[in-house]
Design an enzyme around this catalytic site. Structure first.
Site, mmCIF file in Angstrom:
data_model
loop_
_atom_site.group_PDB
_atom_site.id
_atom_site.type_symbol
_atom_site.label_atom_id
_atom_site.label_comp_id
_atom_site.label_asym_id
_atom_site.label_seq_id
_atom_site.Cartn_x
_atom_site.Cartn_y
_atom_site.Cartn_z
ATOM 1 N N ILE A 1 0.822 -1.210 0.000
ATOM 2 C CA ILE A 1 0.000 0.000 0.000
ATOM 3 C C ILE A 1 0.863 1.270 0.000
ATOM 4 O O ILE A 1 0.386 2.345 -0.386
ATOM 5 C CB ILE A 1 -0.953 -0.031 1.229
ATOM 6 C CG1 ILE A 1 -2.151 0.868 0.992
ATOM 7 C CG2 ILE A 1 -0.207 0.318 2.520
ATOM 8 C CD1 ILE A 1 -3.261 0.675 2.015
ATOM 9 N N GLU B 1 6.717 -4.616 10.977
ATOM 10 C CA GLU B 1 5.530 -3.870 11.408
ATOM 11 C C GLU B 1 4.294 -4.750 11.482
ATOM 12 O O GLU B 1 3.446 -4.557 12.353
ATOM 13 C CB GLU B 1 5.261 -2.709 10.452
ATOM 14 C CG GLU B 1 6.337 -1.639 10.492
ATOM 15 C CD GLU B 1 6.105 -0.545 9.462
ATOM 16 O OE1 GLU B 1 5.137 -0.648 8.682
ATOM 17 O OE2 GLU B 1 6.911 0.398 9.440
ATOM 18 N N VAL B 2 4.161 -5.643 10.529
ATOM 19 C CA VAL B 2 2.960 -6.480 10.468
ATOM 20 C C VAL B 2 3.341 -7.900 10.897
ATOM 21 O O VAL B 2 4.181 -8.551 10.242
ATOM 22 C CB VAL B 2 2.351 -6.493 9.051
ATOM 23 C CG1 VAL B 2 1.111 -7.387 9.015
ATOM 24 C CG2 VAL B 2 2.008 -5.072 8.600
ATOM 25 N N HIS C 1 5.734 -12.019 5.746
ATOM 26 C CA HIS C 1 5.575 -11.493 4.391
ATOM 27 C C HIS C 1 6.936 -11.330 3.751
ATOM 28 O O HIS C 1 7.875 -10.848 4.376
ATOM 29 C CB HIS C 1 4.793 -10.180 4.367
ATOM 30 C CG HIS C 1 5.245 -9.166 5.365
ATOM 31 N ND1 HIS C 1 4.976 -9.276 6.712
ATOM 32 C CD2 HIS C 1 5.978 -8.034 5.217
ATOM 33 C CE1 HIS C 1 5.495 -8.238 7.344
ATOM 34 N NE2 HIS C 1 6.112 -7.476 6.471
HETATM 35 P P1 AMP Z 1 7.277 -4.759 7.421
HETATM 36 O O1 AMP Z 1 7.884 -3.494 7.914
HETATM 37 O O2 AMP Z 1 8.281 -5.699 6.804
HETATM 38 O O3 AMP Z 1 6.404 -5.437 8.472
HETATM 39 O O4 AMP Z 1 6.348 -4.359 6.213
HETATM 40 C C1 AMP Z 1 4.974 -4.158 6.314
HETATM 41 C C2 AMP Z 1 4.514 -3.642 4.978
HETATM 42 O O5 AMP Z 1 3.105 -3.788 4.911
HETATM 43 C C3 AMP Z 1 4.828 -2.166 4.723
HETATM 44 O O6 AMP Z 1 5.623 -2.054 3.554
HETATM 45 C C4 AMP Z 1 3.440 -1.544 4.553
HETATM 46 O O7 AMP Z 1 3.425 -0.511 3.595
HETATM 47 C C5 AMP Z 1 2.603 -2.735 4.127
HETATM 48 N N1 AMP Z 1 1.168 -2.639 4.391
HETATM 49 C C6 AMP Z 1 0.570 -2.288 5.551
HETATM 50 N N2 AMP Z 1 -0.770 -2.332 5.410
HETATM 51 C C7 AMP Z 1 -1.019 -2.733 4.148
HETATM 52 C C8 AMP Z 1 -2.207 -2.991 3.389
HETATM 53 N N3 AMP Z 1 -3.432 -2.829 3.921
HETATM 54 N N4 AMP Z 1 -2.082 -3.397 2.119
HETATM 55 C C9 AMP Z 1 -0.858 -3.551 1.564
HETATM 56 N N5 AMP Z 1 0.291 -3.342 2.217
HETATM 57 C C10 AMP Z 1 0.220 -2.938 3.487
#
Ligand code: AMP
Length: 123
Positions: A34, A99-100, A104
């Site tokens: 996103i 972050e998530v 991924h």
């Molecule tokens: P990380 O820092 O490796 O956990 O990356 C998390 C990624 O998730 C970041 O690049 C965000 O931009 C992406 N992200 C968060 N929410 C969404 C969403 N709803 N759809 C697509 N990407 C997302």
């Protein structure tokens, strides 16, 4: 860390929020980030509930592990990145800035990507 099924990728997998999907099979979903950091920035996730690579590598089935790896290559080819080159990256846990909390794999491409990683003092 226990899996938190309220994380944003769990919501996407349950269809509770949308995503810009580029690939799906029985074990894997992939969609555009996103907040893209490069011209092409795709996230490839297992459908199973895995926090990070530690969890996935220890607990996922062979079929899930194979599917995730095959999907990365397939997506790179489908997106025209295989010939030009691309980068894959996984942030695992706090030190990596994850972050998530759902595993991924980032796929970055579509432009020259520079050095692999900046030293922390240069950031
Ligand atoms: P990380 O820092 O490796 O956990 O990356 C998390 C990624 O998730 C970041 O690049 C965000 O931009 C992406 N992200 C968060 N929410 C969404 C969403 N709803 N759809 C697509 N990407 C997302």
């Amino acid at each position: 860390m226990a899996y938190d099924d309220s994380n944003v990728f769990a919501l996407i997998l349950r269809g509770e929020i949308p995503c810009d999907k580029v690939f799906e099979d029985d074990h894997v979903l992939a969609f555009r980030d996103i907040n893209p950091q490069t011209a092409v920035h795709i996230l490839v996730i297992p459908k199973g509930a895995y926090v990070a690579m530690d969890d996935f590598s220890a607990n996922a089935s062979d079929a899930e592990i194979v599917a995730l790896n095959r999907a990365v290559g397939q997506i790179a080819r489908d997106q025209g990145l295989a010939e030009t080159g691309y980068r894959t990256l996984v942030n695992n846990g706090a030190s990596a800035g994850q972050e998530v909390p759902h595993l991924h794999i980032h796929i970055f491409g579509g432009q020259p990507l520079g050095r692999m990683i900046k030293p922390p003092q240069a950031q």
